[in-house]
Scaffold this motif. Structure first.
Motif, short mmCIF file in Angstrom:
data_model
loop_
_atom_site.label_atom_id
_atom_site.label_comp_id
_atom_site.label_asym_id
_atom_site.label_seq_id
_atom_site.Cartn_x
_atom_site.Cartn_y
_atom_site.Cartn_z
N ASP A 56 0.80 -1.23 0.00
CA ASP A 56 0.00 0.00 0.00
C ASP A 56 0.84 1.28 0.00
O ASP A 56 0.45 2.30 0.57
CB ASP A 56 -0.98 0.02 1.19
N SER A 57 2.00 1.24 -0.63
CA SER A 57 2.86 2.43 -0.72
C SER A 57 2.59 3.18 -2.01
O SER A 57 1.78 2.77 -2.83
CB SER A 57 4.33 2.00 -0.68
N ASN A 58 3.31 4.28 -2.18
CA ASN A 58 3.26 5.06 -3.42
C ASN A 58 4.61 5.02 -4.15
O ASN A 58 4.90 5.89 -4.95
CB ASN A 58 2.91 6.52 -3.11
N VAL A 59 5.41 4.03 -3.85
CA VAL A 59 6.75 3.94 -4.40
C VAL A 59 6.72 3.65 -5.89
O VAL A 59 5.99 2.77 -6.36
CB VAL A 59 7.59 2.87 -3.67
N GLU A 60 7.49 4.42 -6.62
CA GLU A 60 7.69 4.22 -8.06
C GLU A 60 9.14 4.51 -8.38
O GLU A 60 9.85 5.11 -7.56
CB GLU A 60 6.79 5.15 -8.87
N GLY A 61 9.55 4.12 -9.56
CA GLY A 61 10.91 4.45 -9.95
C GLY A 61 11.39 3.62 -11.11
O GLY A 61 10.71 2.68 -11.56
N THR A 62 12.56 3.97 -11.58
CA THR A 62 13.19 3.26 -12.69
C THR A 62 14.61 2.90 -12.26
O THR A 62 15.33 3.73 -11.71
CB THR A 62 13.24 4.14 -13.95
N ILE A 63 14.98 1.67 -12.54
CA ILE A 63 16.33 1.19 -12.26
C ILE A 63 16.94 0.78 -13.60
O ILE A 63 16.34 0.00 -14.35
CB ILE A 63 16.34 -0.02 -11.31
N ASN A 64 18.10 1.33 -13.91
CA ASN A 64 18.81 1.01 -15.15
C ASN A 64 20.08 0.23 -14.83
O ASN A 64 20.83 0.61 -13.94
CB ASN A 64 19.18 2.28 -15.91
N PHE A 65 20.28 -0.85 -15.57
CA PHE A 65 21.50 -1.64 -15.45
C PHE A 65 22.26 -1.54 -16.77
O PHE A 65 21.67 -1.65 -17.84
CB PHE A 65 21.19 -3.11 -15.19
N THR A 66 23.55 -1.34 -16.68
CA THR A 66 24.42 -1.31 -17.86
C THR A 66 25.64 -2.17 -17.56
O THR A 66 26.26 -2.00 -16.51
CB THR A 66 24.89 0.12 -18.19
N GLU A 67 25.95 -3.09 -18.47
CA GLU A 67 27.16 -3.90 -18.32
C GLU A 67 28.12 -3.57 -19.46
O GLU A 67 27.74 -3.64 -20.63
CB GLU A 67 26.84 -5.39 -18.35
N VAL A 68 29.33 -3.18 -19.11
CA VAL A 68 30.37 -2.87 -20.08
C VAL A 68 31.66 -3.56 -19.61
O VAL A 68 32.12 -3.31 -18.50
CB VAL A 68 30.62 -1.36 -20.23
N ASP A 69 32.19 -4.41 -20.46
CA ASP A 69 33.46 -5.09 -20.19
C ASP A 69 33.51 -5.74 -18.81
O ASP A 69 34.46 -5.58 -18.05
CB ASP A 69 34.63 -4.12 -20.36
N GLY A 70 32.43 -6.44 -18.44
CA GLY A 70 32.42 -7.19 -17.19
C GLY A 70 32.06 -6.39 -15.95
O GLY A 70 32.04 -6.94 -14.85
N MET A 71 31.75 -5.11 -16.09
CA MET A 71 31.34 -4.28 -14.95
C MET A 71 29.88 -3.89 -15.12
O MET A 71 29.50 -3.37 -16.17
CB MET A 71 32.19 -3.02 -14.87
N VAL A 72 29.07 -4.15 -14.09
CA VAL A 72 27.66 -3.78 -14.13
C VAL A 72 27.45 -2.55 -13.26
O VAL A 72 27.89 -2.51 -12.11
CB VAL A 72 26.76 -4.94 -13.63
N THR A 73 26.77 -1.56 -13.85
CA THR A 73 26.40 -0.35 -13.11
C THR A 73 24.88 -0.31 -12.99
O THR A 73 24.17 -0.46 -13.98
CB THR A 73 26.91 0.92 -13.81
N MET A 74 24.42 -0.11 -11.77
CA MET A 74 22.99 0.06 -11.49
C MET A 74 22.79 1.52 -11.10
O MET A 74 23.48 2.03 -10.22
CB MET A 74 22.58 -0.85 -10.33
N GLU A 75 21.84 2.18 -11.78
CA GLU A 75 21.50 3.56 -11.46
C GLU A 75 19.98 3.65 -11.38
O GLU A 75 19.29 3.21 -12.30
CB GLU A 75 22.02 4.52 -12.53
#
Length: 193
Positions: A56-75
């Motif tokens: 029953d929350s109002n939480v929303e959002g977008t999570i982006n994952f990018t993998e380049v040369d074996g490194m994953v970045t989550m933003e």
């Protein structure tokens, strides 16, 4: 004899100049091919997921994952929370079907370590991302980069596909077992393509 020496000298100059030009063209070709190979070897994968509210929350959002040369970045950018700190984790299953988010299972822990702070020598789950802060408007951002994750590589100890991102209402104390006593699950997104 002088004419013969003059012809030989002229031939040598022409030959040396031609060789220089061929060498220069070859060097340029080699440099271009190396650049292309480097670009072809560099792999990039991108994935974007959308949080849906739970409990029953109002939480929303977008999570982006990018993998380049074996490194994953989550933003990610997350809204709909109270001002303060909130926990965010990767959970076992990309199932956000239950109203409380518990259908996503527990923390993703493929190496069977205790719950803890990321990088802690005593252990941590691969899903133990930690906490992030929100401002007075309820908006927060989270960023993490690691080589301990991958997107679709098939390695059970690294692959985040088929898991879920869970946002908790409370703070992860980074020590309580098995999940950091972070409270209700208020946002959920399956990590799927």
């Amino acid at each position: 004899m002088k004419n013969l020496k003059l012809i030989a000298l002229a031939f040598s100059v022409v030959f040396a100049t031609a060789c220089k030009e061929i060498k220069k063209e070859t060097e340029e070709t080699i440099e271009t091919e190396v650049e292309e190979v480097v670009k072809e070897d560099s792999t990039e994968k991108k994935l974007s997921i959308t949080l849906s509210p739970k409990s029953d929350s109002n939480v929303e959002g977008t999570i982006n994952f990018t993998e380049v040369d074996g490194m994953v970045t989550m933003e990610g950018t997350i809204t709909g929370l109270e001002e303060g700190e909130h926990a965010i984790h990767i959970h076992e299953k990309a199932d956000c079907s239950s109203p409380d988010g518990k259908s996503s299972g527990g923390h993703w822990n493929p190496t069977t370590q205790p719950h803890g702070a990321w990088g802690d020598a005593t252990g941590y789950h691969k899903g133990d991302i930690g906490n992030f802060k929100t401002d007075a408007s309820g908006k927060g951002t989270v960023t993490k980069t690691t080589d301990e994750w991958c997107i679709g590589c098939g390695d059970d100890t690294k692959d985040i596909l088929g898991k879920a991102i869970i946002v908790h209402i409370g703070v992860d104390d980074l020590k309580s077992q098995p999940s950091g006593a972070a409270g209700a699950r208020v946002g959920c997104a399956g990590i799927i393509e």
